[in-house]
Scaffold this motif. Sequence first.
Motif, short mmCIF file in Angstrom:
data_model
loop_
_atom_site.label_atom_id
_atom_site.label_comp_id
_atom_site.label_asym_id
_atom_site.label_seq_id
_atom_site.Cartn_x
_atom_site.Cartn_y
_atom_site.Cartn_z
N PRO A 221 5.24 8.28 -4.04
CA PRO A 221 4.64 7.23 -3.23
C PRO A 221 4.76 7.46 -1.73
N SER B 290 1.77 9.31 -0.82
CA SER B 290 0.54 8.61 -1.18
C SER B 290 0.27 7.42 -0.28
N LEU B 291 1.33 6.86 0.30
CA LEU B 291 1.16 5.74 1.21
C LEU B 291 1.03 6.23 2.64
N ASN B 292 0.22 5.53 3.45
CA ASN B 292 0.03 5.91 4.85
C ASN B 292 1.25 5.47 5.66
N ILE C 104 2.51 -2.43 4.71
CA ILE C 104 2.19 -2.65 3.30
C ILE C 104 1.02 -3.62 3.17
N GLN D 144 -2.33 -1.81 3.88
CA GLN D 144 -2.74 -0.85 2.85
C GLN D 144 -3.24 -1.55 1.60
N PRO E 195 6.16 2.08 4.89
CA PRO E 195 6.71 2.76 3.71
C PRO E 195 8.15 3.26 3.86
N ARG F 278 8.71 1.43 -3.05
CA ARG F 278 7.45 2.12 -2.72
C ARG F 278 6.60 2.32 -3.97
N MET G 6 2.82 0.96 -4.85
CA MET G 6 1.72 1.79 -5.39
C MET G 6 1.12 1.14 -6.63
#
Length: 527
Positions: free
Chosen positions: A99, A102-104, A109, A112, A152, A160, A164
Amino acid sequence: MSAPLLDVRDLNVSFRQDGALVHAVRGVSFAVERGETVALVGESGSGKSVSALSTVSLLGDSAEVSGSVTYDGQQMIGADAALLRKVRGNDISFIFQEPMTSLNPLHTIEKQLGESIALHQGLVGEDARGRILELLEKVGINDAQSRLGAYPHQLSGGQRQRVMIAMALANKPDVLIADEPTTALDVTIQAQILDLLKELKDSEGMGLLFITHDLGIVRRIADRVCVMQKGVIVEQGPTRDIFDNPQHPYTLKLLSAEPTGSPEPVPADAPEIVSTENLKVWFPIQRGLLRRTVGHVKAVNDTTLSVRAGETLGIVGESGSGKTTLALAIMRLIQSEGRITFMGEDVRKWSTRQLRRLRADMQIVFQDPFGSLSPRMTCFQIISEGLSIHGIGKGQDQRVLVHEVMEEVGLDPATMDRYPHEFSGGQRQRIAIARAMVLRPKLLVLDEPTSALDMTVQVQIVELLRNLQEKYGLAYLFISHDLRVVRAMSHNVLVMKRGDVIEYGPADDLYDNPQTDYTRTLLQAAT
């Protein structure tokens, strides 16, 4: 009978590399019904993820795809961009393995999660915020309101991964594809995530395609199993049938690939390599313009331990319990209080210059064999770097030493001039072990050295580490959240929780008769 929700028939995927066609997936067929969990299992490179990404055409221009993939009767292969945009993240959602990547990292949060909701549902403002809070609470994020503005890096690994899952569930998908979603998580968090996925699948009526190399997870969560090897499904059927009566030799190999046995006993006269007494690592919390210390993060509290030559101390606990911090303090890579004795000398107050002569005797192998190796250096350069730093050998002498240690860890010395990307995950971890072993250390810290590896490769690495320990009398600090591997490797086990040592003793005693509820919870989550 109605058609399956997701139906894959005779899927073939090839990639064009250097003018040649590499076949990644050949003739793969499987189906996912509504409310069903299908597991794709196999080693790295078997074609699991490629098959999953093919379902919504996420492979890129270099892929040549043929066959049929239908979702709810609609053909996905060759579908136009408008249909794929509608299906991706809306009807078919993905949860990926890591994650953090995969997370910016630059977006909160709330932002996203809000992007997907705005794109597919048209919700903005307070309506979107209400839906986001509902999702975060559904996936078990405590005090969701306070987490909306978090980035994140401010969340734990388990949090995290839950974010996701919330993103994947935001638009109530019909099919959820989970690609190794629990590999990097502690056993207790892993158990929570698996229970959450099962609960959500049952309540939402989703089809779940679960990709993993961990057969323990498959037995727990899957209704049906597809076993993949070298791009082909070699066996598939109900989970109970696959586990109780496997037909293919490769399935038998996977099912038997679990670290077993125990290390050789430690000689009675083995000298002590390292010990600590009341070791403490507290990180100051500083606030205000003058950076005044207002408190401390108590990472490690009053830890006393001892490790002899030929002995392995397993260190277990959840993320944030202080496992890695303890090891780094012992190696004098971070500041600490208390006594650290290495090879009979109190080294805690030694200067960097004084410590240099001991550095060859204490080495570390990290979790991610790809991230810990420089992509710009050859295998020879990586392994020989320590030799150069410590002034051991030159030129041809170093190549001889590298040749010897590569043979010792099961690598072909003829490949020493290749780069890390040209090796498999298991081979890269062997390079990392060779880099540490070439200096003939007395203490080796192994920080999650097998968690990123396939089960069959895990068995090989455990056996290699045991053999090296027996041959050279190495002392190991073995950090892991995989309690099966810890039992196969360790003479003694130390259990940590929020910086405190709550249990410490012989491995067999701890596994057979745990003394604390926390240890019992860890062991129960691992079964």
